[in-house]
Design an enzyme around this catalytic site. Sequence first.
Site, PDB file in Angstrom:
ATOM      1  CB  CYS A 154      -2.032   3.087  11.286  1.00  0.00           C
ATOM      2  SG  CYS A 154      -1.256   2.967   9.676  1.00  0.00           S
TER       3      CYS A 154
ATOM      4  CE1 TYR B 243      -4.411  -1.223   0.494  1.00  0.00           C
ATOM      5  CE2 TYR B 243      -3.057  -2.934   1.529  1.00  0.00           C
ATOM      6  CZ  TYR B 243      -4.410  -2.400   0.875  1.00  0.00           C
ATOM      7  OH  TYR B 243      -5.256  -3.246   0.713  1.00  0.00           O
TER       8      TYR B 243
ATOM      9  CE  LYS C 244       2.899   5.944  10.753  1.00  0.00           C
ATOM     10  NZ  LYS C 244       1.750   6.518   9.892  1.00  0.00           N
TER      11      LYS C 244
HETATM   12  N1  LIG Z   1      -0.785   1.177   4.622  1.00  0.00           N
HETATM   13  C1  LIG Z   1      -0.811   2.454   5.341  1.00  0.00           C
HETATM   14  O1  LIG Z   1      -2.040   3.270   5.168  1.00  0.00           O
HETATM   15  C2  LIG Z   1       0.294   3.106   6.043  1.00  0.00           C
HETATM   16  C3  LIG Z   1       0.480   4.367   6.428  1.00  0.00           C
HETATM   17  C4  LIG Z   1       1.629   4.608   7.004  1.00  0.00           C
HETATM   18  C5  LIG Z   1       2.499   3.727   7.491  1.00  0.00           C
HETATM   19  N2  LIG Z   1       2.383   2.379   7.164  1.00  0.00           N
HETATM   20  C6  LIG Z   1       3.625   1.543   7.240  1.00  0.00           C
HETATM   21  O2  LIG Z   1       4.275   1.143   5.934  1.00  0.00           O
HETATM   22  C7  LIG Z   1       4.883  -0.132   6.352  1.00  0.00           C
HETATM   23  C8  LIG Z   1       4.349  -1.027   5.128  1.00  0.00           C
HETATM   24  O3  LIG Z   1       2.847  -0.904   5.125  1.00  0.00           O
HETATM   25  P1  LIG Z   1       1.941  -1.244   3.889  1.00  0.00           P
HETATM   26  O4  LIG Z   1       0.774  -1.083   4.051  1.00  0.00           O
HETATM   27  O5  LIG Z   1       2.757  -0.866   2.773  1.00  0.00           O
HETATM   28  O6  LIG Z   1       2.255  -2.787   3.835  1.00  0.00           O
HETATM   29  P2  LIG Z   1       1.432  -4.001   2.823  1.00  0.00           P
HETATM   30  O7  LIG Z   1       1.616  -5.324   3.584  1.00  0.00           O
HETATM   31  O8  LIG Z   1       0.589  -3.564   1.853  1.00  0.00           O
HETATM   32  O9  LIG Z   1       2.876  -4.273   1.942  1.00  0.00           O
HETATM   33  C9  LIG Z   1       4.071  -4.719   2.480  1.00  0.00           C
HETATM   34  C10 LIG Z   1       4.905  -5.587   1.173  1.00  0.00           C
HETATM   35  O10 LIG Z   1       6.275  -5.851   1.583  1.00  0.00           O
HETATM   36  C11 LIG Z   1       6.364  -7.239   1.088  1.00  0.00           C
HETATM   37  N3  LIG Z   1       7.527  -7.957   2.023  1.00  0.00           N
HETATM   38  C12 LIG Z   1       7.475  -8.250   3.177  1.00  0.00           C
HETATM   39  N4  LIG Z   1       8.710  -8.799   3.398  1.00  0.00           N
HETATM   40  C13 LIG Z   1       9.555  -8.404   2.424  1.00  0.00           C
HETATM   41  C14 LIG Z   1      10.837  -8.467   2.222  1.00  0.00           C
HETATM   42  N5  LIG Z   1      11.776  -9.192   3.123  1.00  0.00           N
HETATM   43  N6  LIG Z   1      11.342  -8.192   0.806  1.00  0.00           N
HETATM   44  C15 LIG Z   1      10.465  -7.789  -0.056  1.00  0.00           C
HETATM   45  N7  LIG Z   1       9.397  -7.465   0.210  1.00  0.00           N
HETATM   46  C16 LIG Z   1       8.571  -7.790   1.476  1.00  0.00           C
HETATM   47  C17 LIG Z   1       4.902  -7.896   1.269  1.00  0.00           C
HETATM   48  O11 LIG Z   1       4.965  -8.991   0.302  1.00  0.00           O
HETATM   49  C18 LIG Z   1       4.149  -6.768   0.865  1.00  0.00           C
HETATM   50  O12 LIG Z   1       3.666  -6.838  -0.364  1.00  0.00           O
HETATM   51  C19 LIG Z   1       4.211  -0.788   7.512  1.00  0.00           C
HETATM   52  O13 LIG Z   1       5.189  -0.531   8.367  1.00  0.00           O
HETATM   53  C20 LIG Z   1       3.178   0.119   7.778  1.00  0.00           C
HETATM   54  O14 LIG Z   1       2.843   0.177   9.362  1.00  0.00           O
HETATM   55  C21 LIG Z   1       1.360   2.105   6.264  1.00  0.00           C
END
Ligand SMILES: NC(=O)c1ccc[n+]([C@@H]2O[C@H](COP(=O)([O-])OP(=O)(O)OC[C@H]3O[C@@H](n4cnc5c(N)ncnc54)[C@H](O)[C@@H]3O)[C@@H](O)[C@H]2O)c1
Length: 403
Positions: free
Chosen positions: A258, A13, A204
Amino acid sequence: MNKPEVVMIGLGYIGLPTAALIAQNNTYVHGVDINPSIVETINQGKIHIVEPELDTAVAEAVKEGYLKAATTPVQANTYLIVVPTPFKAKNEPDISFVEAATKAVLPLLKENDLYIIESTSPIGTTEKMMELIYTERPELQDKINIAYCPERVLPGNVMYELVHNDRVIGGVNEKSTEKAVAFYQQFIQGALHKTNARTAEMCKLVENSSRDVQIAFANELSLICDKANINVWELIELANKHPRVNILQPGCGVGGHCIAVDPYFIVSDYPMESKIIGKAREINNYKSFWCAEKVQTAKLEFELKHGRKPSIALMGLAFKPNIDDLRESPAKYIAQKVLQNSNNEAYYIVEPNINDHKVFKITPYQEAVDKADIFAFLVAHDEFKTLEISSDKVILDFCGVRK
Ligand SMILES: NC(=O)c1ccc[n+]([C@@H]2O[C@H](COP(=O)([O-])OP(=O)(O)OC[C@H]3O[C@@H](n4cnc5c(N)ncnc54)[C@H](O)[C@@H]3O)[C@@H](O)[C@H]2O)c1
Protein backbone atom coordinates in the site's frame (compact mmCIF):
# COMPACT_ATOMS: atom_id res chain seq x y z
CA MET A 1 -28.43 -21.03 -1.70
CA ASN A 2 -31.11 -18.40 -2.27
CA LYS A 3 -30.69 -15.84 -5.03
CA PRO A 4 -27.56 -13.83 -4.09
CA GLU A 5 -27.99 -10.18 -3.21
CA VAL A 6 -24.30 -9.36 -3.46
CA VAL A 7 -21.61 -10.45 -5.89
CA MET A 8 -18.05 -9.98 -4.60
CA ILE A 9 -15.42 -10.02 -7.34
CA GLY A 10 -11.99 -10.89 -5.87
CA LEU A 11 -11.69 -13.06 -2.76
CA GLY A 12 -8.30 -12.00 -1.41
CA TYR A 13 -7.12 -10.19 1.72
CA ILE A 14 -9.93 -7.62 1.46
CA GLY A 15 -12.66 -9.25 -0.65
CA LEU A 16 -12.98 -12.44 1.39
CA PRO A 17 -13.29 -10.78 4.84
CA THR A 18 -15.79 -8.31 3.38
CA ALA A 19 -17.80 -11.12 1.78
CA ALA A 20 -17.78 -13.03 5.09
CA LEU A 21 -18.91 -9.95 7.03
CA ILE A 22 -21.80 -9.31 4.65
CA ALA A 23 -22.80 -12.99 4.74
CA GLN A 24 -22.67 -12.99 8.55
CA ASN A 25 -25.42 -10.37 8.35
CA ASN A 26 -27.69 -12.90 6.64
CA THR A 27 -27.19 -11.48 3.16
CA TYR A 28 -26.56 -14.00 0.38
CA VAL A 29 -23.12 -13.42 -1.17
CA HIS A 30 -21.82 -14.98 -4.35
CA GLY A 31 -18.02 -14.65 -4.20
CA VAL A 32 -16.02 -14.77 -7.43
CA ASP A 33 -12.34 -15.45 -7.93
CA ILE A 34 -10.47 -16.37 -11.10
CA ASN A 35 -8.32 -18.72 -9.06
CA PRO A 36 -10.19 -22.09 -8.91
CA SER A 37 -8.20 -23.36 -5.92
CA ILE A 38 -9.30 -20.31 -3.88
CA VAL A 39 -12.92 -21.01 -4.86
CA GLU A 40 -12.60 -24.66 -3.88
CA THR A 41 -10.99 -23.82 -0.53
CA ILE A 42 -13.72 -21.32 0.36
CA ASN A 43 -16.53 -23.68 -0.63
CA GLN A 44 -15.04 -26.18 1.83
CA GLY A 45 -15.49 -23.52 4.52
CA LYS A 46 -11.72 -22.94 4.68
CA ILE A 47 -9.49 -19.96 3.91
CA HIS A 48 -6.32 -19.43 1.85
CA ILE A 49 -4.96 -16.38 3.69
CA VAL A 50 -3.81 -15.69 7.22
CA GLU A 51 -6.16 -13.31 9.05
CA PRO A 52 -7.40 -13.70 12.65
CA GLU A 53 -11.11 -14.64 13.03
CA LEU A 54 -11.58 -14.96 9.26
CA ASP A 55 -11.56 -18.76 9.38
CA THR A 56 -14.55 -18.99 11.71
CA ALA A 57 -16.44 -16.24 9.85
CA VAL A 58 -16.01 -18.03 6.48
CA ALA A 59 -16.74 -21.49 7.92
CA GLU A 60 -19.95 -20.22 9.48
CA ALA A 61 -21.07 -18.23 6.40
CA VAL A 62 -20.49 -21.21 4.07
CA LYS A 63 -22.17 -23.66 6.48
CA GLU A 64 -25.23 -21.42 6.87
CA GLY A 65 -25.42 -21.10 3.09
CA TYR A 66 -24.93 -17.33 2.97
CA LEU A 67 -21.56 -17.49 1.16
CA LYS A 68 -20.77 -19.47 -1.94
CA ALA A 69 -17.75 -19.07 -4.22
CA ALA A 70 -17.42 -19.58 -7.98
CA THR A 71 -15.15 -18.62 -10.84
CA THR A 72 -17.90 -16.69 -12.65
CA PRO A 73 -20.45 -14.13 -11.45
CA VAL A 74 -24.23 -14.50 -11.37
CA GLN A 75 -26.99 -11.90 -11.30
CA ALA A 76 -27.47 -9.96 -8.03
CA ASN A 77 -28.41 -6.44 -6.90
CA THR A 78 -25.00 -5.22 -5.71
CA TYR A 79 -21.58 -5.86 -7.28
CA LEU A 80 -18.37 -5.17 -5.37
CA ILE A 81 -15.04 -5.02 -7.23
CA VAL A 82 -12.13 -5.91 -4.93
CA VAL A 83 -9.42 -7.10 -7.30
CA PRO A 84 -5.71 -6.18 -7.30
CA THR A 85 -4.45 -2.86 -8.68
CA PRO A 86 -0.68 -3.33 -8.96
CA PHE A 87 1.68 -1.06 -10.88
CA LYS A 88 3.37 -1.78 -14.17
CA ALA A 89 6.90 -0.96 -15.26
CA LYS A 90 7.64 2.77 -14.94
CA ASN A 91 5.44 2.82 -11.81
CA GLU A 92 2.17 3.27 -13.73
CA PRO A 93 -1.01 1.87 -12.20
CA ASP A 94 -2.47 -1.24 -13.78
CA ILE A 95 -6.29 -1.15 -13.74
CA SER A 96 -6.69 -4.10 -16.11
CA PHE A 97 -7.99 -6.33 -13.27
CA VAL A 98 -10.73 -3.77 -12.46
CA GLU A 99 -11.59 -3.61 -16.16
CA ALA A 100 -11.75 -7.41 -16.47
CA ALA A 101 -13.95 -7.66 -13.37
CA THR A 102 -16.26 -4.93 -14.70
CA LYS A 103 -16.54 -6.68 -18.08
CA ALA A 104 -17.47 -9.90 -16.28
CA VAL A 105 -20.45 -8.28 -14.50
CA LEU A 106 -21.47 -6.00 -17.39
CA PRO A 107 -23.94 -8.41 -19.03
CA LEU A 108 -25.60 -9.07 -15.65
CA LEU A 109 -26.35 -5.47 -14.68
CA LYS A 110 -29.97 -4.28 -14.56
CA GLU A 111 -31.82 -1.11 -13.58
CA ASN A 112 -31.29 0.13 -9.97
CA ASP A 113 -28.29 -2.14 -9.37
CA LEU A 114 -25.36 -0.90 -7.30
CA TYR A 115 -21.81 -1.25 -8.65
CA ILE A 116 -19.00 -0.37 -6.21
CA ILE A 117 -15.24 -0.37 -6.68
CA GLU A 118 -13.23 -0.92 -3.48
CA SER A 119 -9.84 -1.58 -5.13
CA THR A 120 -7.30 1.18 -4.59
CA SER A 121 -7.54 3.03 -7.90
CA PRO A 122 -6.07 6.00 -9.76
CA ILE A 123 -8.24 9.09 -9.92
CA GLY A 124 -10.96 8.79 -12.57
CA THR A 125 -11.13 4.97 -12.55
CA THR A 126 -14.76 4.88 -11.38
CA GLU A 127 -15.77 7.33 -14.14
CA LYS A 128 -13.83 5.23 -16.68
CA MET A 129 -15.70 2.11 -15.60
CA MET A 130 -18.98 4.06 -15.78
CA GLU A 131 -18.17 4.97 -19.39
CA LEU A 132 -17.28 1.35 -20.14
CA ILE A 133 -20.60 0.17 -18.68
CA TYR A 134 -22.69 2.79 -20.51
CA THR A 135 -20.88 2.20 -23.81
CA GLU A 136 -21.67 -1.51 -23.67
CA ARG A 137 -25.10 -1.11 -22.04
CA PRO A 138 -26.45 2.29 -23.20
CA GLU A 139 -29.96 1.40 -22.02
CA LEU A 140 -28.65 1.55 -18.43
CA GLN A 141 -27.36 5.13 -18.72
CA ASP A 142 -28.12 6.89 -15.37
CA LYS A 143 -30.29 3.95 -14.33
CA ILE A 144 -27.72 2.13 -12.21
CA ASN A 145 -25.75 3.36 -9.21
CA ILE A 146 -21.97 3.56 -9.39
CA ALA A 147 -19.70 4.40 -6.46
CA TYR A 148 -16.20 4.14 -5.10
CA CYS A 149 -15.50 3.15 -1.49
CA PRO A 150 -11.85 2.55 -0.55
CA GLU A 151 -10.73 0.13 2.13
CA ARG A 152 -8.37 1.17 4.93
CA VAL A 153 -8.17 -1.90 7.17
CA LEU A 154 -4.97 -3.07 8.84
CA PRO A 155 -4.00 -6.67 8.02
CA GLY A 156 -4.11 -8.66 11.25
CA ASN A 157 -7.11 -6.71 12.55
CA VAL A 158 -9.32 -6.78 9.45
CA MET A 159 -12.46 -8.37 10.95
CA TYR A 160 -12.65 -5.68 13.64
CA GLU A 161 -11.67 -2.72 11.46
CA LEU A 162 -14.05 -3.67 8.64
CA VAL A 163 -16.93 -3.01 11.03
CA HIS A 164 -15.54 -0.14 13.09
CA ASN A 165 -13.45 2.04 10.74
CA ASP A 166 -14.99 5.13 9.20
CA ARG A 167 -15.49 4.85 5.43
CA VAL A 168 -15.40 7.41 2.64
CA ILE A 169 -18.06 6.80 -0.01
CA GLY A 170 -18.18 8.65 -3.31
CA GLY A 171 -20.77 8.09 -6.00
CA VAL A 172 -20.71 9.32 -9.59
CA ASN A 173 -23.86 11.26 -8.60
CA GLU A 174 -25.78 11.90 -5.39
CA LYS A 175 -28.21 9.04 -5.87
CA SER A 176 -25.33 6.59 -6.25
CA THR A 177 -23.67 7.93 -3.09
CA GLU A 178 -26.90 7.55 -1.10
CA LYS A 179 -27.46 4.01 -2.41
CA ALA A 180 -23.91 2.98 -1.52
CA VAL A 181 -24.19 4.52 1.96
CA ALA A 182 -27.44 2.62 2.54
CA PHE A 183 -25.68 -0.59 1.49
CA TYR A 184 -22.70 -0.18 3.84
CA GLN A 185 -24.91 0.98 6.72
CA GLN A 186 -26.18 -2.58 7.03
CA PHE A 187 -22.74 -3.91 8.03
CA ILE A 188 -20.59 -1.03 9.25
CA GLN A 189 -20.67 0.75 12.58
CA GLY A 190 -18.03 3.38 11.71
CA ALA A 191 -19.19 6.73 10.31
CA LEU A 192 -19.87 6.80 6.56
CA HIS A 193 -18.61 10.03 4.97
CA LYS A 194 -20.23 11.07 1.70
CA THR A 195 -18.32 12.63 -1.19
CA ASN A 196 -17.90 12.17 -4.95
CA ALA A 197 -16.04 9.31 -6.65
CA ARG A 198 -12.91 11.28 -7.57
CA THR A 199 -12.45 12.62 -4.05
CA ALA A 200 -12.95 9.16 -2.56
CA GLU A 201 -10.33 7.72 -4.96
CA MET A 202 -7.88 10.49 -4.10
CA CYS A 203 -8.59 10.13 -0.37
CA LYS A 204 -7.25 6.57 -0.33
CA LEU A 205 -4.13 7.57 -2.28
CA VAL A 206 -3.52 10.59 -0.07
CA GLU A 207 -3.78 8.62 3.17
CA ASN A 208 -0.92 6.37 2.15
CA SER A 209 1.08 9.15 0.49
CA SER A 210 0.86 11.17 3.68
CA ARG A 211 2.40 8.28 5.64
CA ASP A 212 5.08 7.87 2.98
CA VAL A 213 6.04 11.57 3.10
CA GLN A 214 6.24 11.54 6.91
CA ILE A 215 8.42 8.42 6.90
CA ALA A 216 10.62 9.99 4.21
CA PHE A 217 11.19 12.97 6.51
CA ALA A 218 12.38 10.63 9.28
CA ASN A 219 14.54 8.67 6.84
CA GLU A 220 16.09 11.86 5.49
CA LEU A 221 16.91 12.92 9.06
CA SER A 222 18.63 9.58 9.61
CA LEU A 223 20.90 10.19 6.61
CA ILE A 224 21.77 13.72 7.77
CA CYS A 225 22.37 12.58 11.35
CA ASP A 226 24.64 9.77 10.22
CA LYS A 227 26.88 12.31 8.49
CA ALA A 228 26.60 14.85 11.31
CA ASN A 229 27.42 12.22 13.97
CA ILE A 230 24.14 12.71 15.83
CA ASN A 231 22.02 9.87 17.24
CA VAL A 232 18.83 10.20 15.18
CA TRP A 233 16.70 8.25 17.69
CA GLU A 234 17.68 10.57 20.53
CA LEU A 235 17.17 13.60 18.28
CA ILE A 236 13.64 12.56 17.29
CA GLU A 237 12.70 11.78 20.88
CA LEU A 238 13.84 15.25 21.93
CA ALA A 239 12.18 17.05 19.00
CA ASN A 240 8.92 15.22 19.75
CA LYS A 241 8.90 16.81 23.22
CA HIS A 242 7.63 19.91 21.37
CA PRO A 243 3.85 19.90 21.84
CA ARG A 244 3.12 20.23 18.11
CA VAL A 245 5.90 18.05 16.62
CA ASN A 246 5.46 14.34 15.90
CA ILE A 247 8.28 12.93 13.80
CA LEU A 248 7.97 9.24 12.87
CA GLN A 249 10.77 6.69 13.27
CA PRO A 250 13.23 6.05 10.44
CA GLY A 251 13.73 2.55 9.08
CA CYS A 252 15.44 0.80 6.20
CA GLY A 253 12.87 2.04 3.66
CA VAL A 254 9.15 1.64 3.11
CA GLY A 255 7.50 -1.60 2.05
CA GLY A 256 4.23 -3.44 1.72
CA HIS A 257 1.65 -3.30 -1.03
CA CYS A 258 0.00 0.00 0.00
CA ILE A 259 2.31 2.79 1.23
CA ALA A 260 5.12 1.82 -1.14
CA VAL A 261 2.71 1.57 -4.10
CA ASP A 262 -0.21 4.01 -3.84
CA PRO A 263 1.78 7.28 -4.06
CA TYR A 264 2.87 6.26 -7.57
CA PHE A 265 -0.82 6.35 -8.60
CA ILE A 266 -0.73 10.10 -7.95
CA VAL A 267 2.78 10.76 -9.28
CA SER A 268 2.24 8.95 -12.57
CA ASP A 269 -0.88 11.03 -13.37
CA TYR A 270 0.33 14.37 -11.92
CA PRO A 271 4.14 14.30 -12.29
CA MET A 272 4.58 18.08 -12.42
CA GLU A 273 2.48 18.79 -9.34
CA SER A 274 3.31 15.93 -6.98
CA LYS A 275 6.86 16.97 -6.15
CA ILE A 276 6.97 16.09 -2.44
CA ILE A 277 5.06 12.86 -2.96
CA GLY A 278 7.46 11.77 -5.72
CA LYS A 279 10.53 12.85 -3.74
CA ALA A 280 9.32 10.91 -0.68
CA ARG A 281 9.20 7.73 -2.77
CA GLU A 282 12.76 8.44 -3.97
CA ILE A 283 14.04 9.10 -0.43
CA ASN A 284 12.44 5.98 0.99
CA ASN A 285 13.81 3.86 -1.86
CA TYR A 286 17.24 5.48 -1.52
CA LYS A 287 17.28 4.68 2.20
CA SER A 288 17.24 0.95 1.36
CA PHE A 289 20.11 1.37 -1.11
CA TRP A 290 22.03 3.38 1.52
CA CYS A 291 21.56 0.62 4.13
CA ALA A 292 22.96 -1.97 1.70
CA GLU A 293 25.97 0.30 1.08
CA LYS A 294 26.49 0.66 4.84
CA VAL A 295 26.67 -3.12 5.22
CA GLN A 296 29.22 -3.23 2.40
CA THR A 297 31.36 -0.56 4.10
CA ALA A 298 31.16 -2.35 7.46
CA LYS A 299 32.38 -5.54 5.79
CA LEU A 300 35.43 -3.84 4.28
CA GLU A 301 36.27 -2.03 7.53
CA PHE A 302 36.07 -5.31 9.43
CA GLU A 303 38.38 -7.05 6.99
CA LEU A 304 40.93 -4.22 7.17
CA LYS A 305 40.88 -4.23 10.97
CA HIS A 306 40.88 -7.99 11.61
CA GLY A 307 42.66 -9.36 8.54
CA ARG A 308 39.84 -11.84 7.84
CA LYS A 309 36.43 -11.84 6.25
CA PRO A 310 33.52 -11.18 8.60
CA SER A 311 30.37 -13.26 8.91
CA ILE A 312 27.22 -11.17 8.56
CA ALA A 313 23.74 -11.54 10.02
CA LEU A 314 20.91 -9.79 8.18
CA MET A 315 18.19 -9.50 10.80
CA GLY A 316 14.67 -9.50 9.34
CA LEU A 317 13.14 -9.77 5.86
CA ALA A 318 9.48 -8.74 6.41
CA PHE A 319 8.20 -5.31 5.36
CA LYS A 320 7.31 -4.38 8.94
CA PRO A 321 7.79 -5.78 12.46
CA ASN A 322 6.22 -9.03 13.66
CA ILE A 323 4.63 -10.20 10.40
CA ASP A 324 5.58 -12.77 7.75
CA ASP A 325 4.71 -10.62 4.71
CA LEU A 326 7.70 -9.90 2.43
CA ARG A 327 5.80 -7.98 -0.31
CA GLU A 328 7.75 -4.89 -1.50
CA SER A 329 9.95 -5.38 1.57
CA PRO A 330 12.95 -3.04 1.79
CA ALA A 331 14.71 -5.56 4.06
CA LYS A 332 14.40 -8.19 1.32
CA TYR A 333 15.79 -5.71 -1.21
CA ILE A 334 18.76 -4.97 1.09
CA ALA A 335 19.44 -8.67 1.63
CA GLN A 336 19.42 -9.25 -2.16
CA LYS A 337 21.74 -6.30 -2.75
CA VAL A 338 24.18 -7.35 -0.01
CA LEU A 339 24.28 -10.94 -1.29
CA GLN A 340 24.95 -9.69 -4.84
CA ASN A 341 28.12 -8.06 -3.48
CA SER A 342 29.18 -11.10 -1.44
CA ASN A 343 32.79 -12.15 -1.65
CA ASN A 344 33.05 -15.46 0.19
CA GLU A 345 31.79 -14.07 3.49
CA ALA A 346 29.37 -16.19 5.54
CA TYR A 347 25.81 -14.84 5.68
CA TYR A 348 23.02 -15.61 8.11
CA ILE A 349 19.60 -14.46 6.96
CA VAL A 350 17.24 -14.27 9.90
CA GLU A 351 13.45 -13.95 9.71
CA PRO A 352 11.76 -15.37 12.82
CA ASN A 353 8.29 -15.22 11.22
CA ILE A 354 9.03 -17.63 8.36
CA ASN A 355 10.60 -21.09 8.33
CA ASP A 356 11.88 -21.23 4.79
CA HIS A 357 12.14 -19.15 1.64
CA LYS A 358 12.71 -20.08 -1.99
CA VAL A 359 15.67 -17.69 -2.38
CA PHE A 360 17.13 -17.17 1.11
CA LYS A 361 18.39 -19.83 3.49
CA ILE A 362 16.77 -18.84 6.79
CA THR A 363 18.91 -19.15 9.93
CA PRO A 364 17.45 -19.24 13.48
CA TYR A 365 18.36 -16.01 15.24
CA GLN A 366 20.18 -17.73 18.10
CA GLU A 367 22.54 -19.40 15.66
CA ALA A 368 23.23 -16.04 14.00
CA VAL A 369 23.94 -14.46 17.38
CA ASP A 370 26.51 -17.17 18.11
CA LYS A 371 28.26 -16.99 14.75
CA ALA A 372 28.07 -13.50 13.18
CA ASP A 373 30.57 -10.64 13.47
CA ILE A 374 28.35 -7.96 11.93
CA PHE A 375 24.62 -7.55 12.65
CA ALA A 376 22.48 -5.45 10.33
CA PHE A 377 19.07 -4.99 11.96
CA LEU A 378 16.60 -4.41 9.13
CA VAL A 379 13.24 -5.02 10.84
CA ALA A 380 12.29 -4.20 14.46
CA HIS A 381 10.89 -7.65 15.30
CA ASP A 382 10.17 -8.16 19.01
CA GLU A 383 12.59 -11.12 19.11
CA PHE A 384 15.49 -8.81 18.26
CA LYS A 385 14.92 -6.31 21.08
CA THR A 386 16.45 -8.33 23.88
CA LEU A 387 19.03 -10.45 22.04
CA GLU A 388 22.33 -10.49 23.93
CA ILE A 389 25.08 -9.57 21.52
CA SER A 390 28.62 -9.18 22.83
CA SER A 391 30.06 -5.66 22.69
CA ASP A 392 32.91 -6.58 20.30
CA LYS A 393 30.39 -7.25 17.49
CA VAL A 394 29.53 -4.60 14.89
CA ILE A 395 25.88 -3.50 15.06
CA LEU A 396 24.15 -1.58 12.30
CA ASP A 397 20.74 -0.70 13.70
CA PHE A 398 18.74 0.68 10.77
CA CYS A 399 15.36 0.32 12.46
CA GLY A 400 16.02 1.45 16.05
CA VAL A 401 15.33 -1.98 17.51
CA ARG A 402 18.42 -1.81 19.77
CA LYS A 403 18.10 1.85 20.80
N1 LIG B 1 -4.59 -5.97 1.53
C1 LIG B 1 -4.73 -4.80 2.11
O1 LIG B 1 -4.31 -4.59 3.24
C2 LIG B 1 -5.45 -3.67 1.39
C3 LIG B 1 -5.85 -2.55 2.13
C4 LIG B 1 -6.55 -1.54 1.50
C5 LIG B 1 -6.80 -1.64 0.13
N2 LIG B 1 -6.38 -2.73 -0.58
C6 LIG B 1 -6.70 -2.78 -2.00
O2 LIG B 1 -7.73 -3.74 -2.21
C7 LIG B 1 -7.57 -4.35 -3.49
C8 LIG B 1 -7.52 -5.85 -3.30
O3 LIG B 1 -6.39 -6.14 -2.50
P1 LIG B 1 -6.16 -7.56 -1.84
O4 LIG B 1 -5.04 -7.38 -0.86
O5 LIG B 1 -7.45 -8.13 -1.37
O6 LIG B 1 -5.65 -8.38 -3.10
P2 LIG B 1 -5.44 -9.97 -3.20
O7 LIG B 1 -4.40 -10.17 -4.23
O8 LIG B 1 -5.27 -10.56 -1.85
O9 LIG B 1 -6.86 -10.51 -3.75
C9 LIG B 1 -7.39 -10.18 -4.98
C10 LIG B 1 -8.07 -11.41 -5.54
O10 LIG B 1 -8.72 -11.05 -6.76
C11 LIG B 1 -8.64 -12.16 -7.65
N3 LIG B 1 -8.87 -11.65 -9.00
C12 LIG B 1 -8.04 -10.99 -9.84
N4 LIG B 1 -8.68 -10.66 -10.97
C13 LIG B 1 -9.94 -11.13 -10.87
C14 LIG B 1 -11.08 -11.11 -11.72
N5 LIG B 1 -11.05 -10.50 -12.91
N6 LIG B 1 -12.20 -11.72 -11.31
C15 LIG B 1 -12.27 -12.32 -10.10
N7 LIG B 1 -11.21 -12.37 -9.25
C16 LIG B 1 -10.07 -11.78 -9.63
C17 LIG B 1 -7.28 -12.74 -7.39
O11 LIG B 1 -7.19 -14.09 -7.81
C18 LIG B 1 -7.15 -12.57 -5.88
O12 LIG B 1 -7.57 -13.74 -5.18
C19 LIG B 1 -6.32 -3.76 -4.10
O13 LIG B 1 -6.66 -2.67 -4.91
C20 LIG B 1 -5.55 -3.26 -2.89
O14 LIG B 1 -4.68 -2.19 -3.21
C21 LIG B 1 -5.72 -3.75 0.03
